[in-house]
Design a protein around this motif. Sequence first.
Motif, short mmCIF file in Angstrom:
data_model
loop_
_atom_site.label_atom_id
_atom_site.label_comp_id
_atom_site.label_asym_id
_atom_site.label_seq_id
_atom_site.Cartn_x
_atom_site.Cartn_y
_atom_site.Cartn_z
N THR A 239 0.86 -1.18 -0.05
CA THR A 239 0.05 0.14 0.05
C THR A 239 0.89 1.36 0.25
N VAL A 240 0.27 2.52 -0.38
CA VAL A 240 0.96 3.74 -0.18
C VAL A 240 -0.08 4.69 0.02
N ARG A 241 0.36 5.46 1.06
CA ARG A 241 -0.58 6.71 1.55
C ARG A 241 -0.27 8.02 0.81
N VAL A 242 -1.08 8.95 0.15
CA VAL A 242 -1.00 9.91 -0.56
C VAL A 242 -1.59 10.82 0.12
N PRO A 243 -1.28 12.16 0.24
CA PRO A 243 -1.98 13.23 0.73
C PRO A 243 -3.10 13.52 -0.03
N PHE A 244 -4.24 14.06 0.69
CA PHE A 244 -5.53 14.26 -0.22
C PHE A 244 -5.31 15.34 -1.26
N THR A 245 -4.66 16.28 -1.05
CA THR A 245 -4.40 17.12 -1.97
C THR A 245 -3.71 16.53 -3.46
N THR A 246 -3.01 15.47 -3.26
CA THR A 246 -2.20 14.72 -4.14
C THR A 246 -3.27 13.85 -4.87
N VAL B 145 -6.42 14.41 -5.08
CA VAL B 145 -7.37 15.53 -5.77
C VAL B 145 -6.56 15.91 -7.10
N LEU B 146 -5.34 16.56 -6.91
CA LEU B 146 -4.73 17.49 -7.96
C LEU B 146 -3.89 16.35 -8.88
N GLY B 147 -3.74 15.35 -8.31
CA GLY B 147 -2.58 14.60 -9.04
C GLY B 147 -1.09 14.89 -8.65
N GLY B 148 -0.21 14.04 -8.86
CA GLY B 148 1.29 14.17 -8.61
C GLY B 148 1.95 12.76 -8.63
N GLU B 149 2.93 12.76 -7.48
CA GLU B 149 3.56 11.36 -7.52
C GLU B 149 3.90 11.08 -6.10
N ALA B 150 4.18 9.94 -6.15
CA ALA B 150 4.13 9.12 -4.83
C ALA B 150 5.30 8.01 -4.84
N LYS B 151 6.42 8.18 -3.75
CA LYS B 151 7.22 7.26 -3.74
C LYS B 151 6.71 5.93 -3.09
N VAL B 152 7.02 4.81 -3.69
CA VAL B 152 6.50 3.50 -3.30
C VAL B 152 7.77 2.48 -3.05
N GLU B 153 7.83 1.85 -2.19
CA GLU B 153 8.66 0.90 -1.69
C GLU B 153 8.59 -0.37 -2.55
N THR B 154 9.76 -0.80 -3.20
CA THR B 154 9.55 -2.21 -3.85
C THR B 154 10.66 -3.05 -3.24
N GLY C 58 7.25 -11.63 -11.32
CA GLY C 58 5.80 -11.18 -11.04
C GLY C 58 5.78 -9.65 -10.92
N ASP C 59 4.65 -9.16 -10.59
CA ASP C 59 4.25 -7.80 -10.63
C ASP C 59 4.07 -7.27 -9.05
N GLN C 60 4.14 -6.02 -8.83
CA GLN C 60 3.69 -5.35 -7.50
C GLN C 60 2.53 -4.55 -7.75
N TYR C 61 1.53 -4.74 -6.76
CA TYR C 61 0.16 -4.32 -6.83
C TYR C 61 0.04 -3.28 -5.74
N VAL C 62 0.12 -1.80 -6.07
CA VAL C 62 0.12 -1.01 -4.78
C VAL C 62 -1.25 -0.46 -4.92
N THR C 63 -1.68 -0.66 -3.40
CA THR C 63 -3.30 0.19 -3.32
C THR C 63 -2.84 1.34 -2.55
N VAL C 64 -3.69 2.16 -3.05
CA VAL C 64 -3.55 3.66 -2.73
C VAL C 64 -4.52 4.11 -1.60
N GLN C 65 -3.81 4.67 -0.67
CA GLN C 65 -4.84 4.91 0.75
C GLN C 65 -4.68 6.55 0.76
#
Length: 371
Positions: A280-287, A289-298, A334-341
């Motif tokens: 999972t990855v947690r993103v700010p409310f504004t991101t 809404v407005l879009g952007g980028e998020a750092k994800v650990e793999t 295989g792949d990594q599936y990231v759920t946005v929170q």
Amino acid sequence: MSAKRDYYEVLGVSRDADKNTIKKAYRKLAKKYHPDTNQGNAQAAERFKEATEAYNILSDPEKKKMYDQFGHAAFDGSGAAGGAYGGAYSRNGGGTYQYAGPDGTFHEYHFEGNGDMDDFLKNIFGGSFGGFGGATRSSSKGSRSGFSGSGFGRSGFGGTGFSGSGFGGSSFSGSGFGESGSYANYSQDGADVTAEITVGFDEAAFGCEKVIHLTENNGKAVGKALKVKIPAGIDTGKSIRLRGKGNPGINGGKAGDLLLKVKVASKPGYERKGMDVYTTVRVPFTTAVLGGEAKVETLHGNVLCKINPGTQSGTKIRLRGKGIVSMKDKNQHGDQYVTVQIDVPGNLSEEAKRKLREFEVACKKGQQGVA
């Protein structure tokens, strides 16, 4: 030759004893008189063989019925009863018994195997008796391996199988094996030994080498330390085979194998399903809404994921090739599936609350305009 004692007397049970009572009585005697704990004691060895012979007969309903009707004559071939049963038992010294069946097939039972007393009893009673519980934790290159209480399937019988009576043995055809018969030239492969080994999540994903030490429940080491190669991509339930590291063979037979059943430890924040990984990855409310980028650990390092405007909580992002490598093809992953929170802001200032209300009003007007 001294007369054989009554089998019920040997085991110390009544003639109406059930199978469970007979088994318990034999277990007690086998533990007391086993050659492993009475080395050099000929009397104990004789008592052990006597108890084993009695158990072999009384634990089998058909043999027990014949014994109750005809006594020892049912099995020593001395009269009509022996002929009716079609078989006979004879001793061959050295802790070995033979049974000659009606078709001329011989079964041999060895009581001086390579395992200790617990191994012997475990093979008879299907693992219900105590024995090996695992191996000590040890480290190699900073890693740790653990054995959970699986119990080793070691055989003090040289790997021979067991039938419903608690014994089976290897089959031999032919004749000429009597009281003085011998299997001195017979060779047999050693039995396999099984255990469990726990490896770390990353160790299973990328592979590693571990040094393990097998021990009994009392901490006594069994054999030498072994180096085990953990192949990349291995998963829980898979087994690693170490050839020739099981029980030694008899009279030149090949040694059995050591089978390590793998259990992969969990890793916080990661879930594995086959070759795929879920996080999972947690993103700010504004991101969101407005879009952007998020750092994800793999497992292969951090990556920047694009977050589209209007992303909803629960949205899944697929990172191709960031999962577990295939054991069959090192070029396949295989792949990594990231759920946005979405992180909902808390402890807002009055100004921030005012801006959010203005944002809410603007959103409603926009929706009405579209309608």
